[in-house]
Design a protein around this motif. Sequence first.
Motif, PDB file in Angstrom:
ATOM      1  N   VAL A  95       0.912  -1.516   0.176  1.00  0.00           N
ATOM      2  CA  VAL A  95       0.355  -0.196  -0.202  1.00  0.00           C
ATOM      3  C   VAL A  95       0.857   1.395  -0.173  1.00  0.00           C
ATOM      4  O   VAL A  95       0.953   1.980  -0.730  1.00  0.00           O
ATOM      5  CB  VAL A  95      -0.724  -0.340   1.157  1.00  0.00           C
ATOM      6  CG1 VAL A  95      -1.674   1.542   1.409  1.00  0.00           C
ATOM      7  CG2 VAL A  95      -2.249  -0.808   1.542  1.00  0.00           C
ATOM      8  N   VAL A  96       2.266   0.820   0.677  1.00  0.00           N
ATOM      9  CA  VAL A  96       2.608   2.043   0.950  1.00  0.00           C
ATOM     10  C   VAL A  96       3.187   2.832  -0.347  1.00  0.00           C
ATOM     11  O   VAL A  96       3.267   3.639  -0.473  1.00  0.00           O
ATOM     12  CB  VAL A  96       3.576   2.553   2.475  1.00  0.00           C
ATOM     13  CG1 VAL A  96       4.307   3.226   2.237  1.00  0.00           C
ATOM     14  CG2 VAL A  96       2.620   2.031   4.147  1.00  0.00           C
ATOM     15  N   LEU A  97       3.558   1.269  -0.613  1.00  0.00           N
ATOM     16  CA  LEU A  97       4.960   1.420  -2.159  1.00  0.00           C
ATOM     17  C   LEU A  97       4.196   2.144  -3.432  1.00  0.00           C
ATOM     18  O   LEU A  97       4.565   3.215  -4.166  1.00  0.00           O
ATOM     19  CB  LEU A  97       5.947   0.360  -2.020  1.00  0.00           C
ATOM     20  CG  LEU A  97       7.413   0.804  -1.122  1.00  0.00           C
ATOM     21  CD1 LEU A  97       7.626  -0.880  -1.111  1.00  0.00           C
ATOM     22  CD2 LEU A  97       8.006   1.597  -0.900  1.00  0.00           C
ATOM     23  N   GLY A  98       3.241   1.389  -3.302  1.00  0.00           N
ATOM     24  CA  GLY A  98       2.510   1.435  -4.604  1.00  0.00           C
ATOM     25  C   GLY A  98       1.658   3.291  -4.922  1.00  0.00           C
ATOM     26  O   GLY A  98       1.870   3.230  -5.511  1.00  0.00           O
ATOM     27  N   LEU A  99       1.340   3.462  -3.207  1.00  0.00           N
ATOM     28  CA  LEU A  99       1.071   4.710  -3.849  1.00  0.00           C
ATOM     29  C   LEU A  99       2.043   6.065  -3.757  1.00  0.00           C
ATOM     30  O   LEU A  99       1.835   7.083  -4.548  1.00  0.00           O
ATOM     31  CB  LEU A  99       0.404   5.270  -2.549  1.00  0.00           C
ATOM     32  CG  LEU A  99      -1.306   5.074  -2.080  1.00  0.00           C
ATOM     33  CD1 LEU A  99      -1.836   4.785  -0.123  1.00  0.00           C
ATOM     34  CD2 LEU A  99      -2.120   5.617  -2.715  1.00  0.00           C
ATOM     35  N   LEU A 100       3.851   5.410  -3.625  1.00  0.00           N
ATOM     36  CA  LEU A 100       4.274   6.348  -3.109  1.00  0.00           C
ATOM     37  C   LEU A 100       4.834   6.703  -4.894  1.00  0.00           C
ATOM     38  O   LEU A 100       5.340   7.491  -5.242  1.00  0.00           O
ATOM     39  CB  LEU A 100       5.726   6.396  -2.385  1.00  0.00           C
ATOM     40  CG  LEU A 100       5.470   6.387  -1.053  1.00  0.00           C
ATOM     41  CD1 LEU A 100       6.523   6.060  -0.095  1.00  0.00           C
ATOM     42  CD2 LEU A 100       4.610   8.085  -1.208  1.00  0.00           C
ATOM     43  N   PHE A 101       5.221   5.076  -5.528  1.00  0.00           N
ATOM     44  CA  PHE A 101       6.035   5.130  -6.925  1.00  0.00           C
ATOM     45  C   PHE A 101       4.803   4.633  -7.869  1.00  0.00           C
ATOM     46  O   PHE A 101       5.418   4.105  -9.317  1.00  0.00           O
ATOM     47  CB  PHE A 101       6.843   4.000  -6.236  1.00  0.00           C
ATOM     48  CG  PHE A 101       7.914   4.384  -5.245  1.00  0.00           C
ATOM     49  CD1 PHE A 101       8.916   5.841  -5.921  1.00  0.00           C
ATOM     50  CD2 PHE A 101       7.960   3.819  -4.616  1.00  0.00           C
ATOM     51  CE1 PHE A 101       9.446   6.158  -4.722  1.00  0.00           C
ATOM     52  CE2 PHE A 101       9.125   4.088  -2.801  1.00  0.00           C
ATOM     53  CZ  PHE A 101       9.363   5.595  -3.540  1.00  0.00           C
ATOM     54  N   ILE A 105       6.148   3.810 -12.049  1.00  0.00           N
ATOM     55  CA  ILE A 105       6.361   2.754 -12.637  1.00  0.00           C
ATOM     56  C   ILE A 105       4.975   2.216 -13.960  1.00  0.00           C
ATOM     57  O   ILE A 105       5.588   1.759 -14.673  1.00  0.00           O
ATOM     58  CB  ILE A 105       6.213   1.924 -11.083  1.00  0.00           C
ATOM     59  CG1 ILE A 105       7.058   2.031 -10.678  1.00  0.00           C
ATOM     60  CG2 ILE A 105       5.774   0.535 -12.232  1.00  0.00           C
ATOM     61  CD1 ILE A 105       6.752   1.291  -9.031  1.00  0.00           C
ATOM     62  N   LYS A 106       4.383   2.812 -13.658  1.00  0.00           N
ATOM     63  CA  LYS A 106       2.926   2.610 -14.477  1.00  0.00           C
ATOM     64  C   LYS A 106       3.494   3.797 -15.907  1.00  0.00           C
ATOM     65  O   LYS A 106       3.472   3.208 -17.226  1.00  0.00           O
ATOM     66  CB  LYS A 106       2.099   2.678 -14.467  1.00  0.00           C
ATOM     67  CG  LYS A 106       1.524   1.794 -13.204  1.00  0.00           C
ATOM     68  CD  LYS A 106      -0.845   2.066 -13.011  1.00  0.00           C
ATOM     69  CE  LYS A 106      -0.845   0.809 -12.235  1.00  0.00           C
ATOM     70  NZ  LYS A 106      -2.134   1.265 -11.486  1.00  0.00           N
ATOM     71  N   ALA A 107       3.716   4.483 -15.481  1.00  0.00           N
ATOM     72  CA  ALA A 107       4.354   5.077 -16.823  1.00  0.00           C
ATOM     73  C   ALA A 107       5.558   5.232 -17.366  1.00  0.00           C
ATOM     74  O   ALA A 107       5.847   5.292 -18.665  1.00  0.00           O
ATOM     75  CB  ALA A 107       4.577   7.219 -16.487  1.00  0.00           C
ATOM     76  N   MET A 161       5.922  -5.170  -8.020  1.00  0.00           N
ATOM     77  CA  MET A 161       5.364  -4.122  -8.695  1.00  0.00           C
ATOM     78  C   MET A 161       6.170  -2.731 -10.278  1.00  0.00           C
ATOM     79  O   MET A 161       5.735  -2.743 -10.576  1.00  0.00           O
ATOM     80  CB  MET A 161       5.653  -2.254  -7.884  1.00  0.00           C
ATOM     81  CG  MET A 161       5.189  -2.122  -6.713  1.00  0.00           C
ATOM     82  SD  MET A 161       5.219  -1.198  -5.014  1.00  0.00           S
ATOM     83  CE  MET A 161       5.136   0.691  -6.563  1.00  0.00           C
ATOM     84  N   VAL A 162       7.548  -4.168 -10.727  1.00  0.00           N
ATOM     85  CA  VAL A 162       7.683  -3.921 -11.644  1.00  0.00           C
ATOM     86  C   VAL A 162       7.394  -5.391 -12.553  1.00  0.00           C
ATOM     87  O   VAL A 162       7.058  -6.438 -12.140  1.00  0.00           O
ATOM     88  CB  VAL A 162       9.293  -3.997 -11.841  1.00  0.00           C
ATOM     89  CG1 VAL A 162      10.028  -4.610 -12.793  1.00  0.00           C
ATOM     90  CG2 VAL A 162      10.031  -2.982 -10.952  1.00  0.00           C
ATOM     91  N   PRO A 163       5.935  -4.822 -13.715  1.00  0.00           N
ATOM     92  CA  PRO A 163       5.783  -5.744 -14.451  1.00  0.00           C
ATOM     93  C   PRO A 163       7.333  -6.820 -14.958  1.00  0.00           C
ATOM     94  O   PRO A 163       7.582  -6.826 -15.436  1.00  0.00           O
ATOM     95  CB  PRO A 163       4.926  -4.475 -15.149  1.00  0.00           C
ATOM     96  CG  PRO A 163       5.670  -3.636 -15.700  1.00  0.00           C
ATOM     97  CD  PRO A 163       6.660  -3.029 -14.097  1.00  0.00           C
TER      98      PRO A 163
END
Length: 274
Positions: A95-101, A105-107, A161-163
Amino acid sequence: MDIVLLVKAAIMGVVEGLTEFLPISSTGHLILAGSLLGFDDAKAKVFDIAIQTGAIFAVILVYWQKIRATLVALPTERQAQRFALNVLIGFVPAVVLGLLFGKAIKAHLFTPVVVATTFIVGGFIILWAERRAPVATRIESVDDMGPLDALKVGLVQCLAMVPGTSRSGATIIGGMLLGLSRKAATDFSFFLAIPTLIGAGVYSLYKERALLSLADAPMFLTGLVFSFISAWLCVRWLLRYISTHSFVVFAYYRIVFGVVVLATAWLGWVQWAE
């Protein structure tokens, strides 16, 4: 009703269900499948995240007895409270790293070339993990895990988080390297997926709600149904498979698949969408 669109949604649902819980990256496969199908616009990216919920319903069904027993015992039994707390602790880092990065990462990393590269790297990591000297097993069951064990696995999950990395691959292999048995690491990976993927799906739908309309409901429902069915079959098979097999076959699959994607892109045989 756009039949072609529903067929694409069904294919994507099957891809999601079959790959979500294997150590081969569902996100990576969805990016590649979406590129081939021309199903890769902004709405399709929301769809890819939302249909993970269908796969999670399959996990809830397979593990329903454990989930139900935990919920019933939660108010009074310490073991149930510790298990629920461990799942929560493991969930927080994502949750924390997803909101931050997550946005960055998606871009920048959600491309077929990045996916293919991480497929290959992840494959070699699995081979290394399976062939190195076995780590002494400290934890045979998820009920034996402590808060620190859960936090470590939760941090490892963030690598996904890295695809192309694979959430299940990171948590299962990472858990084994941290001293969990193959069964405990796999079970905790599945339990950890429940809040992680449901949370990601709900958050994505809410954040991108302006892109969606009621007309999109058949597409999303189709993806969810096919994701659920294929994931249910896959999870049941995987739990039997890991009792007698290692993950080496998945490592070779990742390496070969990644090389094929890079080779077809380099030779110009497939125009992978960026």
